[in-house]
Design a protein around this motif. Sequence first.
Motif, PDB file in Angstrom:
ATOM      1  N   LYS B 157      -5.100   3.812  -5.536  1.00 60.80           N
ATOM      2  CA  LYS B 157      -4.616   4.970  -4.762  1.00 60.80           C
ATOM      3  C   LYS B 157      -3.940   4.564  -3.472  1.00 60.80           C
ATOM      4  O   LYS B 157      -3.524   5.407  -2.685  1.00 60.80           O
ATOM      5  CB  LYS B 157      -5.774   5.925  -4.491  1.00 60.80           C
ATOM      6  CG  LYS B 157      -6.215   6.615  -5.767  1.00 60.80           C
ATOM      7  CD  LYS B 157      -7.365   7.572  -5.587  1.00 60.80           C
ATOM      8  CE  LYS B 157      -7.753   8.141  -6.944  1.00 60.80           C
ATOM      9  NZ  LYS B 157      -8.991   8.898  -6.908  1.00 60.80           N
ATOM     10  N   GLY B 158      -3.833   3.256  -3.235  1.00 64.79           N
ATOM     11  CA  GLY B 158      -3.195   2.783  -2.012  1.00 64.79           C
ATOM     12  C   GLY B 158      -3.914   1.565  -1.494  1.00 64.79           C
ATOM     13  O   GLY B 158      -4.953   1.168  -2.029  1.00 64.79           O
ATOM     14  N   ALA B 159      -3.354   0.962  -0.438  1.00 64.03           N
ATOM     15  CA  ALA B 159      -3.955  -0.234   0.144  1.00 64.03           C
ATOM     16  C   ALA B 159      -5.322   0.128   0.704  1.00 64.03           C
ATOM     17  O   ALA B 159      -5.446   1.069   1.488  1.00 64.03           O
ATOM     18  CB  ALA B 159      -3.060  -0.786   1.242  1.00 64.03           C
ATOM     19  N   GLN B 160      -6.343  -0.588   0.304  1.00 69.28           N
ATOM     20  CA  GLN B 160      -7.682  -0.233   0.761  1.00 69.28           C
ATOM     21  C   GLN B 160      -8.430  -1.397   1.415  1.00 69.28           C
ATOM     22  O   GLN B 160      -9.032  -1.239   2.467  1.00 69.28           O
ATOM     23  CB  GLN B 160      -8.501   0.327  -0.411  1.00 69.28           C
ATOM     24  CG  GLN B 160      -9.915   0.706  -0.011  1.00 69.28           C
ATOM     25  CD  GLN B 160     -10.590   1.673  -0.953  1.00 69.28           C
ATOM     26  OE1 GLN B 160     -10.862   2.803  -0.596  1.00 69.28           O
ATOM     27  NE2 GLN B 160     -10.868   1.217  -2.160  1.00 69.28           N
ATOM     28  N   LEU B 161      -8.413  -2.568   0.775  1.00 69.08           N
ATOM     29  CA  LEU B 161      -9.202  -3.679   1.296  1.00 69.08           C
ATOM     30  C   LEU B 161      -8.283  -4.740   1.888  1.00 69.08           C
ATOM     31  O   LEU B 161      -7.263  -5.103   1.303  1.00 69.08           O
ATOM     32  CB  LEU B 161     -10.084  -4.255   0.190  1.00 69.08           C
ATOM     33  CG  LEU B 161     -11.251  -3.330  -0.170  1.00 69.08           C
ATOM     34  CD1 LEU B 161     -11.831  -3.692  -1.524  1.00 69.08           C
ATOM     35  CD2 LEU B 161     -12.339  -3.369   0.892  1.00 69.08           C
ATOM     36  N   ASN B 162      -8.658  -5.234   3.043  1.00 70.56           N
ATOM     37  CA  ASN B 162      -7.770  -6.086   3.816  1.00 70.56           C
ATOM     38  C   ASN B 162      -8.100  -7.561   3.590  1.00 70.56           C
ATOM     39  O   ASN B 162      -8.713  -8.208   4.435  1.00 70.56           O
ATOM     40  CB  ASN B 162      -7.899  -5.710   5.297  1.00 70.56           C
ATOM     41  CG  ASN B 162      -6.548  -5.693   5.976  1.00 70.56           C
ATOM     42  OD1 ASN B 162      -5.497  -5.791   5.329  1.00 70.56           O
ATOM     43  ND2 ASN B 162      -6.553  -5.578   7.277  1.00 70.56           N
ATOM     44  N   PHE B 166     -10.790  -9.735  -1.506  1.00 73.24           N
ATOM     45  CA  PHE B 166     -11.317  -8.452  -1.984  1.00 73.24           C
ATOM     46  C   PHE B 166     -10.355  -7.740  -2.933  1.00 73.24           C
ATOM     47  O   PHE B 166     -10.774  -7.053  -3.847  1.00 73.24           O
ATOM     48  CB  PHE B 166     -11.646  -7.551  -0.789  1.00 73.24           C
ATOM     49  CG  PHE B 166     -12.601  -8.194   0.173  1.00 73.24           C
ATOM     50  CD1 PHE B 166     -13.907  -8.454  -0.207  1.00 73.24           C
ATOM     51  CD2 PHE B 166     -12.194  -8.578   1.442  1.00 73.24           C
ATOM     52  CE1 PHE B 166     -14.795  -9.068   0.665  1.00 73.24           C
ATOM     53  CE2 PHE B 166     -13.070  -9.190   2.320  1.00 73.24           C
ATOM     54  CZ  PHE B 166     -14.378  -9.448   1.934  1.00 73.24           C
ATOM     55  N   GLU B 412      -1.529  -8.003   7.035  1.00 69.86           N
ATOM     56  CA  GLU B 412      -2.227  -6.787   6.585  1.00 69.86           C
ATOM     57  C   GLU B 412      -1.864  -6.445   5.154  1.00 69.86           C
ATOM     58  O   GLU B 412      -0.738  -6.679   4.714  1.00 69.86           O
ATOM     59  CB  GLU B 412      -1.769  -5.573   7.410  1.00 69.86           C
ATOM     60  CG  GLU B 412      -2.197  -5.512   8.821  1.00 69.86           C
ATOM     61  CD  GLU B 412      -1.709  -4.181   9.408  1.00 69.86           C
ATOM     62  OE1 GLU B 412      -1.849  -3.135   8.757  1.00 69.86           O
ATOM     63  OE2 GLU B 412      -1.160  -4.223  10.516  1.00 69.86           O
ATOM     64  N   ASN B 413      -2.812  -5.819   4.473  1.00 72.30           N
ATOM     65  CA  ASN B 413      -2.552  -5.244   3.150  1.00 72.30           C
ATOM     66  C   ASN B 413      -1.878  -3.891   3.339  1.00 72.30           C
ATOM     67  O   ASN B 413      -2.465  -2.989   3.942  1.00 72.30           O
ATOM     68  CB  ASN B 413      -3.887  -5.080   2.405  1.00 72.30           C
ATOM     69  CG  ASN B 413      -3.729  -4.410   1.043  1.00 72.30           C
ATOM     70  OD1 ASN B 413      -2.618  -4.228   0.559  1.00 72.30           O
ATOM     71  ND2 ASN B 413      -4.848  -4.051   0.447  1.00 72.30           N
ATOM     72  N   VAL B 414      -0.652  -3.768   2.835  1.00 71.65           N
ATOM     73  CA  VAL B 414       0.067  -2.501   2.972  1.00 71.65           C
ATOM     74  C   VAL B 414       0.670  -2.083   1.635  1.00 71.65           C
ATOM     75  O   VAL B 414       0.807  -2.884   0.722  1.00 71.65           O
ATOM     76  CB  VAL B 414       1.222  -2.589   4.015  1.00 71.65           C
ATOM     77  CG1 VAL B 414       0.674  -2.897   5.405  1.00 71.65           C
ATOM     78  CG2 VAL B 414       2.263  -3.623   3.603  1.00 71.65           C
ATOM     79  N   GLU B 415       0.984  -0.801   1.567  1.00 73.32           N
ATOM     80  CA  GLU B 415       1.776  -0.268   0.445  1.00 73.32           C
ATOM     81  C   GLU B 415       3.122   0.109   1.001  1.00 73.32           C
ATOM     82  O   GLU B 415       3.209   0.698   2.082  1.00 73.32           O
ATOM     83  CB  GLU B 415       1.099   0.974  -0.117  1.00 73.32           C
ATOM     84  CG  GLU B 415      -0.079   0.660  -0.964  1.00 73.32           C
ATOM     85  CD  GLU B 415       0.227   0.727  -2.451  1.00 73.32           C
ATOM     86  OE1 GLU B 415       1.275   1.281  -2.831  1.00 73.32           O
ATOM     87  OE2 GLU B 415      -0.597   0.215  -3.203  1.00 73.32           O
ATOM     88  N   ILE B 416       4.160  -0.202   0.231  1.00 71.88           N
ATOM     89  CA  ILE B 416       5.500   0.121   0.715  1.00 71.88           C
ATOM     90  C   ILE B 416       6.243   0.991  -0.281  1.00 71.88           C
ATOM     91  O   ILE B 416       5.836   1.128  -1.437  1.00 71.88           O
ATOM     92  CB  ILE B 416       6.327  -1.154   0.985  1.00 71.88           C
ATOM     93  CG1 ILE B 416       6.399  -2.017  -0.281  1.00 71.88           C
ATOM     94  CG2 ILE B 416       5.731  -1.946   2.140  1.00 71.88           C
ATOM     95  CD1 ILE B 416       7.410  -3.120  -0.156  1.00 71.88           C
TER      96      ILE B 416
END
Lengths: 218, 417
Positions: B157-162, B166, B412-416
Motif C-alpha cells: 500500500k506504499g512505503a512503510q519500512l525504512n 525490513f 529513505e524508502n519512498v514511493e514515486i
Amino acid sequence: MSRFRELVIAAALLACGPAFAQSAPPVALGRPALPQEIAAWDIDIRPDGVGLPPGKGSVKDGEQIYLERCAACHGEFGEGAGRYPVLVGGQGTLTKDAPDKTIGSFWPYASTVFDYVRRAMPFGDAQSLTADETYALTAYLLAMNEVVKDDFVLSKENFASVKLGNVGAFYDDDRETTEKAFWREPCMKDCAREPAKILNRARALDVTPDSKTGPKVE
Amino acid sequence: MSDKTVNRRAFMTAAGLAGAAVATGARAQTPDPLITEVQPWNKQLGDGVQANPYGSPSKFEKHVVRRDVEWLTVSRESSVNFTPLHELDGIITPSGLCFERHHGGVAEIEPGKHRLMIHGLVDKPLVYTMDDLKRFPGRINRAYFLECAANSGMEWKGAQLNGCQFTHGMVHNVWYAGLPLKALLDQAGVKTNGKWLLAEGADSAGMTRSIPIDKAMKDCMVAWNMNGEALRPEQGYPLRLVVPGWEGNMWVKWLRRLEIGDQPWHHREETSKYTDLLADGRSRRFTWIMDAKSVVTNPSPQAPLRAKGPNVLTGLAWSGRGAIKRVDVSLDGGRNWTTARIEGPVLPLSLTRFYLDFDWDGRELLVQSRAMDDTGYVQPTKSELRAVRGVNSIYHNNGIQTWLVRGDGETENVEIS
C-alpha cells in the motif's frame, strides 16, 4: 519392486557415471515403514474427506472446548485477542481496504480447518485433542461462521456435505498469461516525460524498529 | 576506453552527475597517530587458537544481526525476522544471518531421533534415519536463494519500512548439500497416479505443503548441510526440503514425512495463507514461483551515503524462473537506466551480486534497480503490479524499490509517481 522399475533405475544410475554403474540394484538403505508407523504420522485430511478419522462431535460440545482451549487467544467470539487471528466474520470485505480473511469469508475447504486444528492447535499444545474433540471444535467454528446450524453434529460420514462459500473464488496461478507484459525489452533512456514525484515516505509512518538499539534478548 | 565506461559516462550525464565529482582525497594536516604510535594490538599477544573453537564475528560487528518488527506478529514463536542485506556482500548469506520464519518455534531434534518417512502412492513405503541419508549414493551440493512469498509484503500500500533489511530481508542464499529428492522417491517407487507430494515438518506447527510431483522429481533436494556446516536449528536441523526458485514456505524444515497422493491437500498454508487475494475478491492459488526481483542494498536507509565523490552502489538480484541475465540501475527514479556490473557467479535460482561504481556530487538521487532473467521477464514497477493485482495480495511483491538519497546522504524508502 517390479523388474521393469529395477531396469529403469539401473539405466538412470548408469547415466550418472561409472561410479554408480556397479551399484545398479536399488540402494539397500532405509527400511519398510510399518503400517502402525504410517498410521501414527499420517494425520492429513483432504477436501474430499480422505484422511478423516472415525468420530463425531457437536457444535454444543465444541463451544465448551473452544472456551477452554481457544478463546484465550482467539477471543470468546472468535474476534481475536490482541493480534491473534480472527476466526469469524469478514464476509463482504475481500474487495475492501482491509479484508478479513476468516474461515467464513475466505477459506475454501472445511477439511483445512479440521486438518490444521488436528496438527497445530492449540498453539503450544499441538496434537492434544481427540478425534471427537476435533470434530466438535470444527463444528463449532463452522457454526460461529454460520456455515452450519447450532444443533449440527459433524462426523466423518457427513463431512463432505459441508461447503464453504468462497471455494469458487480460487483459481490456479495465471501470471504467465495475465502478466505476460512483464516479459519485454525494457526502456533505458528518457523513459518518463516528467521527473518522478515522491508520493509517500516510510519515514512519515515511523513504524520501523530503531536500528540503534539491538534486538531484545529474552 | 571500454564500451562499458562510455555507456556509464553517458548515463551519468543523463543523470546530471558527470564532471561534478568532488575530490575527496583529503590531504593530511598532521601525522595520523594510528600510524605514528604503536597500538596495543601491534605489541601484545592476542588470543591463542581455541579461544573460540567455533568462530564468531568480530566484536566490532555486533550491529550485524537479524532483526524483527515486533508489531508484525503477536508471538515470537510464530513470527519472522530479517536478514541484514545491507551489511553483506557476495552472494552467500552467512548461516547465522539467514532470516527465520517459524510457525511453532524452533524444533530441537537430536539427529539420532529423527526419521524421514515416504509413503502413500509408492511401491515401498520407507523410513530413513539421518545415517541412511548420509550413506545414500548421489549426494549433490547447490546454491539456491530462498525467498518468503511475503517478502516486501508490507509495502503493497506504499512505503512503510525504512530499511532493505525490513523491506527485502526475507531472502537468503545458501549452499546446500544433500540428496536429490528424486533419488529417494525412485527408491520408494512412485506409482503412476502419484501426482502430488505432501511434505511435513516435525515441528509443533506440523507444517505441510502440497508440491507437484514433477517439481519434486526435477530439482528438489533433502538437505542436511548449509554453507558447509550442519543446518542451523532455525533452518530445520537436521533435515529440510529445498524447493529451488519456489516460495520459502514450501521448503519444509525439520522434514519428517513425504506422502505421495493423486490430488493436492489444500492445507492451511496453501489456502488461508500463500494465496494471492486480488482486487476483484478472487484469489490466485499455487503461485509457487518467485518472479525476478532485485534491490539496491547500498545505499539504503540503514546504509546511507557517507561522502561525496567515488561511491559503490551494490545490490542483489534473483529469479525463480532461471538465472539473472541483466540488472539495470537508475539514479533518477526510472527515467534513465544503466546496466550494472554483475560480478561473481551467476547461478540459476541463486542470488546474483551487482555493482555500479559512481561519483556522487551531493545531489538528491532516486535509486532503483531492475532485474531481468534469462526467460526475458523484467522486474515490474510497483504501479504495474498494483494495476494487475490490487493492494491486498500480501504475497509476491517483486516491484521495483525506490530509495531517496538526500543531499546529506541520508537515505529513505519512498514511493514515486
